[in-house]
Design an enzyme around this catalytic site. Structure first.
Site, PDB file in Angstrom:
ATOM      1  N   TYR A 121      33.675  25.794  -7.399  1.00  0.00           N
ATOM      2  CA  TYR A 121      33.511  24.592  -8.236  1.00  0.00           C
ATOM      3  C   TYR A 121      33.695  24.973  -9.698  1.00  0.00           C
ATOM      4  CZ  TYR A 121      31.143  20.391 -10.103  1.00  0.00           C
ATOM      5  OH  TYR A 121      30.829  19.238 -10.771  1.00  0.00           O
TER       6      TYR A 121
ATOM      7  N   ARG B 169       0.821  -1.223   0.000  1.00  0.00           N
ATOM      8  CA  ARG B 169       0.000   0.000   0.000  1.00  0.00           C
ATOM      9  C   ARG B 169       0.849   1.264   0.000  1.00  0.00           C
ATOM     10  NH1 ARG B 169      -4.174  -0.353   4.738  1.00  0.00           N
ATOM     11  NH2 ARG B 169      -2.874  -2.036   5.554  1.00  0.00           N
TER      12      ARG B 169
ATOM     13  N   ARG C 245      23.986  23.978   5.179  1.00  0.00           N
ATOM     14  CA  ARG C 245      24.079  22.659   4.558  1.00  0.00           C
ATOM     15  C   ARG C 245      25.143  21.817   5.261  1.00  0.00           C
ATOM     16  NH1 ARG C 245      25.093  23.879  -1.542  1.00  0.00           N
ATOM     17  NH2 ARG C 245      25.328  21.600  -1.569  1.00  0.00           N
TER      18      ARG C 245
END
Length: 448
Positions: free
Chosen positions: A371, A17, A317
């Site tokens: 980055y 379910r 974060r």
């Protein structure tokens, strides 16, 4: 608790379910898989061994419950059959055996201690946790002796007579057995019922037929919730959040609007912390004393030291370390970076893979460009440094203690201690150029 205890956690169900490709018990409540809530409650009992019964091909579940051993129930033939999947370990068990369910994450350690104590005090063969719901339909009923209170039988709902359906004391599924003779007791259970399964609940009848007593212990209904659908998962989340919020407030934190604050099972909150509305704490968050978390902030995987001020609309974060008295302002994102004592990153900035030294100031709109599409690079900002607004720090960057980066600079490399660095294009001004441009465009387009 003193005395030997083994725990069996039944976790073999797929949970049809739930409409999910993942084992049901791995769905999370307060940031933690349901089965791990159950195991944590068992671990708090100082169990000698916790045995987890899984279904075929469930490597993710086996990893989640490690280092506890797992036992595979290949054919799903009922709850008694599931427990006996761990037969080899149970045959050596002494003391008590507690049977829990991986999809029932709300039982508290205190409740389980009461059940074990009740089993021991009367030297009963079996003790069962029961509850009294508003509507007992669908639940197995606990038939008890009106004079002695002993448990006589557990009758599955589909097997109940009309008279038995009037019983409102129901079975939660959680059971505690005397370890001695338990395997023999379960081996004697038959599958002559509507489902053709081996019901663990029939252990009560088998025990009494052998002249042994059983007992039921009542618990609040909310602890007994078993999760079989997404809707029930949401209910369990609400109940767990209420517990976590109440615990935080009991331990000295202020939650301005508790119902809008979401915590994880492992959230650590100090004293005199103030958490404003609509704050979300993901996994692995630690908040020190006297911290203020302002509205609409999102925290995960971070450590916030005493006296820091966070938000509103801040995002911390994983790997964010916020020092004592530091300030993280509105629309600031920090990732894998340490913001040292008294430093300020007040607004509209991204600080990633970096160190911001003590009492340094980061101006509005500053970002660390960490980055290049392939690798991450580090930015190091010294103590007392001042980075002007709208600066882009193209890592790797090292800014010395006390240095000043002028607003609007884009820089990489090194800045010396106490130096001023200014990286801007030379100003060019052409008088009257804008007016001539507008006149030309009006002539071309016909627009006023």
């Amino acid at each position: 608790m003193s005395g030997s205890l083994s725990v069996v956690v039944l976790a073999a169900g797929m949970g049809t379910r739930m409409k999910s490709a993942h084992p049901k018990v791995l769905h999370k409540i307060a940031g933690k898989p349901m089965v791990n809530h159950v195991i944590d409650a068992a671990d708090a009992l100082n169990a000698e061994q916790t045995l987890v019964v899984v279904g075929p091909d469930m490597p993710a579940l086996e990893k989640a419950v490690a280092p506890h051993p797992t036992f595979e129930q290949t054919d799903r033939l009922g709850t008694a059959h599931a427990v006996l999947a761990a037969r080899n370990a149970l045959e050596e068990a002494t003391g008590d055996v507690l049977v829990l369910y991986g999809d029932s994450p709300l039982f508290t350690t205190a409740t389980l201690e009461r059940l074990i104590a009740a089993r021991r005090e009367g030297a009963h063969a079996v003790a069962v946790l029961g509850f009294t719901p508003d509507d007992p339909s669908g639940y197995g009923r606990l038939s008890t002796d009106p004079y002695t209170g002993e448990l006589l039988a557990i009758i599955e709902d589909k097997e109940c007579t009309e008279i038995e359906r009037r019983i409102d004391f129901c079975n939660s599924g959680v059971m505690c057995f005397a370890a001695e003779g338990m395997v023999d007791l379960l081996d004697a259970i038959k599958n002559n019922n509507a489902k053709g399964e081996y019901y663990l609940t029939d252990a009560v009848t088998v025990a009494r037929d052998r002249g042994r007593s059983c007992v039921a212990v009542e618990v609040a209904e909310e602890e007994t919730l078993g999760v079989n659908s997404r809707a029930q998962l949401a209910v369990a989340e609400q109940l767990m959040q209420t517990r976590l919020r109440e615990a935080a407030m009991s331990n000295g934190a202020t939650l301005v609007d508790p119902s809008s604050v979401f915590l994880c099972a492992d959230t650590k909150i100090g004293r005199d912390v103030v958490i404003e509305p609509n704050v979300v704490c993901g996994p692995d968050v630690s908040i020190g004393d006297n911290v203020t978390i302002k509205a609409f902030s999102h925290l995960e995987g971070c450590d916030i030291a005493a006296g820091a001020d966070i938000g509103p609309y801040a995002r911390l974060r994983p790997g964010a370390e916020i020092g004592e008295g530091a300030r993280i302002g509105n629309f600031v994102e920090v990732k894998k970076a340490s913001i040292e004592n008294g430093a300020k990153v007040n607004h509209l900035s991204y600080i990633g893979d970096a160190r911001v030294g003590a009492k340094a100031n980061i101006g509005a709109g500053t970002i660390t460009c960490n980055y290049d599409g392939f690798q991450k690079y580090r930015t190091d900002i010294g103590a007392g440094a001042f980075v002007g607004s709208n600066s882009a720090l193209v890592a790797p960057v090292t800014i010395g203690d006390g240095a000043i980066v002028a607003a609007g600079s884009t820089l990489g490399g090194e800045v010396a201690v106490d130096a001023l660095v200014l990286v801007r294009a030379e100003k060019t001004e052409k008088p009257g150029w804008a007016a001539k441009f507008r006149e030309k465009m009006r002539a071309l387009t016909g627009k006023a």
